[in-house]
Write an enzyme that holds these catalytic residues in place. Structure first.
Site, short mmCIF file in Angstrom:
data_model
loop_
_atom_site.label_atom_id
_atom_site.label_comp_id
_atom_site.label_asym_id
_atom_site.label_seq_id
_atom_site.Cartn_x
_atom_site.Cartn_y
_atom_site.Cartn_z
N LEU A 128 -30.75 -5.54 -19.58
CA LEU A 128 -30.70 -4.61 -20.72
C LEU A 128 -30.98 -5.37 -22.00
CD1 LEU A 128 -29.90 -1.88 -22.08
CD2 LEU A 128 -27.53 -2.74 -22.07
N ASP A 129 -30.17 -6.39 -22.25
CA ASP A 129 -30.28 -7.24 -23.44
C ASP A 129 -29.94 -8.67 -23.02
OD1 ASP A 129 -30.09 -8.57 -25.84
OD2 ASP A 129 -28.44 -7.36 -26.63
N PRO A 130 -30.94 -9.49 -22.67
CA PRO A 130 -32.37 -9.27 -22.87
C PRO A 130 -33.01 -8.49 -21.72
CG PRO A 130 -32.04 -11.43 -21.94
CD PRO A 130 -30.66 -10.85 -22.13
#
Length: 482
Positions: A128-130
Site C-alpha cells: 500500500l505504502d510503498p
C-alpha cells in the site's frame, strides 16, 4: 504447465496474496514459515495440489532455501526487510524472479547489475505504502506531463486505522502487529517542502504540529489529524518531477483524534525510553509483581494516592506540552497546524492513562525485560488489538496541483478500503493483493523489465492498477480547474 511460486513468510499479508494467486489453476504455492498455526490458516480450504506448507526457521536456516528456490519460478518474500537481500542473492544464484512489498534498500539496490546479468526481475515496493501510492501517483504525473502540465504541488496522505464503528479507545488506533515499529516511527523527524519553504520538524514536536485533514467518504466527512512522514524530498526525484517547478512535496500519515495526544503524553513521562530501567525487572518467583500504578509512582516520585498521582502526571505532561507549543511557535512553520488546547489535551491524556489501567494495582506489567518502551508495547498489544468481529479502514489520498499553459488543475486521487468482518484486514488486502498481482504478471511475462525496480513505469503500474480495480481496489480520481 503448472508454475511454482515460493512464498516466504506467513504474516497477516500472506493470506490475501495466496487467495488471489490460487484463483489460477496453473499456479502452485509453497509457503515457508516458522509458525505452523499461521501456515495452517493460510492453507485452509486448499488441497495439497494447490498449496504446500513447510515449517522452517528461515532466519537461522537460510541455507535450507537452496532446496526450494531452484524449484520455483518466482519467489515472494514477506519476511522482515532485513532478510530480503539474503534471499535475493540466492535468487540471483538460481536465476529466479523476486518480489517484495518493502522499500528498496541500498543493499537491495546494489544487486541491480547482478539481477540484470542474470536476466531476472527484482520487483519491490508493491504494498500500500510503498506500492499503490507510488503507482497511482505516477499514473497522474505521467498523464499530466504527456499533456504539457507541470506538477507544482503534491500532498499525499495514508492511514490504516480502526473503522469508524470500531474506533473505541483514546488512541483512535489498533495494532494488527507489534506496536514497536509504529511508536519508533513517532520518534523520527520529518522534512518536506511546503509552498516553496523547507520545513524540518524535530521528532519531539512532530505530534504537536498536526494538520487538519478532512476526507469525504460517501455522505460522511472523515476528520483526521495528519503528521508528516519522514523525508519527502527524495520523492521529487523518485517521481521524476522537476525540482524547479515543485513548490510543495509532502507525504503524511493519517490518525484519528487522540493518537497524537497519547503518544506525546507517554513520551513525556519517559515511557518511550530504550534505556534500561532496573525498576522494571521482576523476579520470576516474586509473589508481588510490579503493577503499572506502582511503576508510575516510582517513575514520577509521587505519593501512592490518586490525587497525588494525577497531580504529578498532569504537571509533567502539561510542562512537556507547553514546551512543545513554545518550540513549535518559534519554528514558524509554513503549513496549517491544529491549534492545541494544553489544558484539554492534558485532561484527555489522564483519562487515556486510566483507560490503559495505569492507575490500577490490578494491571500487572508484563515482564519484557527492563526497557520502558518494550514494557509499554506489551500493554498496548493487549489493549489496542482488533477483536474478531472488528474491521479496519485504509485511507489513501493524493492531491496534485498541475500547471498548464492557460490554467491550473487540482486532481485528487482517493482509495478507501475496509477490512472483511471475520476475514482479512483492509491493510493486508491492500498489501497482499498487489504482491500477488505482481507475481502473476511476471509469470505471464507481462512484466519483463530486469534488475532491481519499483512499480513506477507505465509498463508495470498500469497492468497492476487495472487488475487491482477488478479486485475492487481502486483509486477514484476527481478533477477541477482552479
Amino acid at each position: 504447465m503448472t508454475k511454482e511460486i515460493l512464498l516466504l513468510g506467513s504474516g497477516f499479508v500472506a493470506k490475501p496474496a495466496v487467495d488471489y494467486l490460487l484463483k489460477r489453476d496453473d499456479f502452485h504455492i509453497t509457503c515457508i514459515s516458522l509458525f505452523q498455526n499461521e501456515l495452517d490458516g493460510i492453507s485452509k480450504g486448499y488441497t495439497k495440489e494447490k498449496i504446500s506448507t513447510v515449517q522452517l526457521d528461515v532466519v537461522n536456516k537460510v541455507d535450507e532455501l537452496n532446496e526450494f528456490i531452484p524449484k520455483s519460478d518466482v519467489v515472494i518474500s514477506l519476511l522482515p526487510a532485513t532478510l530480503h537481500p539474503i534471499v535475493a542473492k540466492l535468487c540471483i544464484k538460481y536465476k529466479k524472479h523476486f518480489i517484495t512489498a518493502s522499500y528498496i534498500s541500498p543493499e537491495m539496490k546494489s544487486l541491480d547489475k547482478e539481477a540484470k546479468e542474470a536476466g531476472i526481475t527484482f520487483l519491490n515496493e508493491l504494498g500500500l505504502d510503498p506500492g499503490i501510492d507510488h503507482m497511482s501517483s505516477m499514473k497522474i504525473i505521467d498523464h499530466a506531463k504527456a499533456n504539457g502540465g507541470q506538477v507544482v504541488s503534491f500532498v499525499s496522505w495514508c492511514g490504516a486505522l480502526p473503522s469508524m464503528d470500531n474506533n473505541d479507545n483514546p488512541f483512535g488506533y489498533k495494532f494488527s502487529w507489534s506496536p514497536k515499529g509504529v511508536l519508533l516511527s513517532a520518534s523520527l523527524s520529518a522534512k518536506f517542502l511546503w509552498d516553496g519553504h523547507t520545513d524540518e520538524v524535530p521528532a519531539n514536536i512532530k505530534f504537536a504540529v498536526l494538520q487538519p485533514v478532512n476526507i469525504q467518504h460517501q455522505d460522511k466527512l472523515l476528520e483526521f489529524e495528519g503528521v508528516a512522514n519522514r523525508d519527502s524530498f527524495p520523492y521529487i526525484e523518485s517521481y521524476n518531477l522537476n525540482p524547479q517547478h515543485v513548490k510543495t512535496m509532502y507525504r503524511g500519515t493519517l490518525r484519528w483524534k487522540g493518537f497524537g495526544v497519547m503518544v506525546r503524553a507517554l513520551a513525556a513521562i519517559g515511557l518511550f525510553s530504550t534505556n534500561p530501567d532496573e525498576r522494571l525487572i521482576v523476579s520470576a518467583t516474586s509473589s508481588t509483581p510490579i503493577s503499572w500504578r506502582k511503576y508510575l509512582i516510582q517513575l514520577l516520585g509521587c505519593n501512592d494516592n490518586d490525587g497525588d498521582l494525577v497531580y504529578c502526571l498532569e504537571s509533567q505532561i502539561k510542562e512537556a506540552f507547553q514546551q512543545q507549543k513554545t518550540q513549535s511557535e518559534k519554528e514558524q512553520f509554513n503549513f496549517p497546524i491544529i491549534n492545541r488546547d494544553i489544558e484539554q489535551d492534558t485532561k484527555y491524556a489522564i483519562e487515556g492513562f486510566k483507560w490503559l489501567g495505569m492507575f490500577s494495582n490490578d494491571e500487572i506489567i508484563q515482564n519484557r525485560g527492563n526497557i520502558p518502551l518494550d514494557t509499554l508495547c506489551a500493554t498496548l498489544e493487549k489493549k489496542l488489538s482488533y477483536q474478531p468481529d472488528q474491521v479496519d479502514i485504509v485511507v489513501l489520498q493524493h492531491e496534485f496541483i498541475v500547471k498548464y499553459s492557460d490554467h491550473m488543475e487540482k486532481e485528487t486521487s482517493k482509495l478507501i478500503c475496509f477490512g472483511q468482518k471475520g476475514g482479512s484486514s483492509g491493510t493486508s488486502i491492500t498489501v497482499g493483493v498487489p504482491v500477488g498481482i505482481a507475481a502473476e504478471l511476471i509469470l505471464d511475462q507481462v512484466i519483463k523489465e530486469h534488475g532491481v525496480i519499483g512499480p513506477v513505469t507505465p509498463e508495470i503500474y498500469l497492468p497492476i492498477l487495472d487488475k487491482l480495480k477488478k479486485e475492487g481496489i481502486e483509486m477514484i480520481e476527481t478533477l477541477e480547474k482552479i
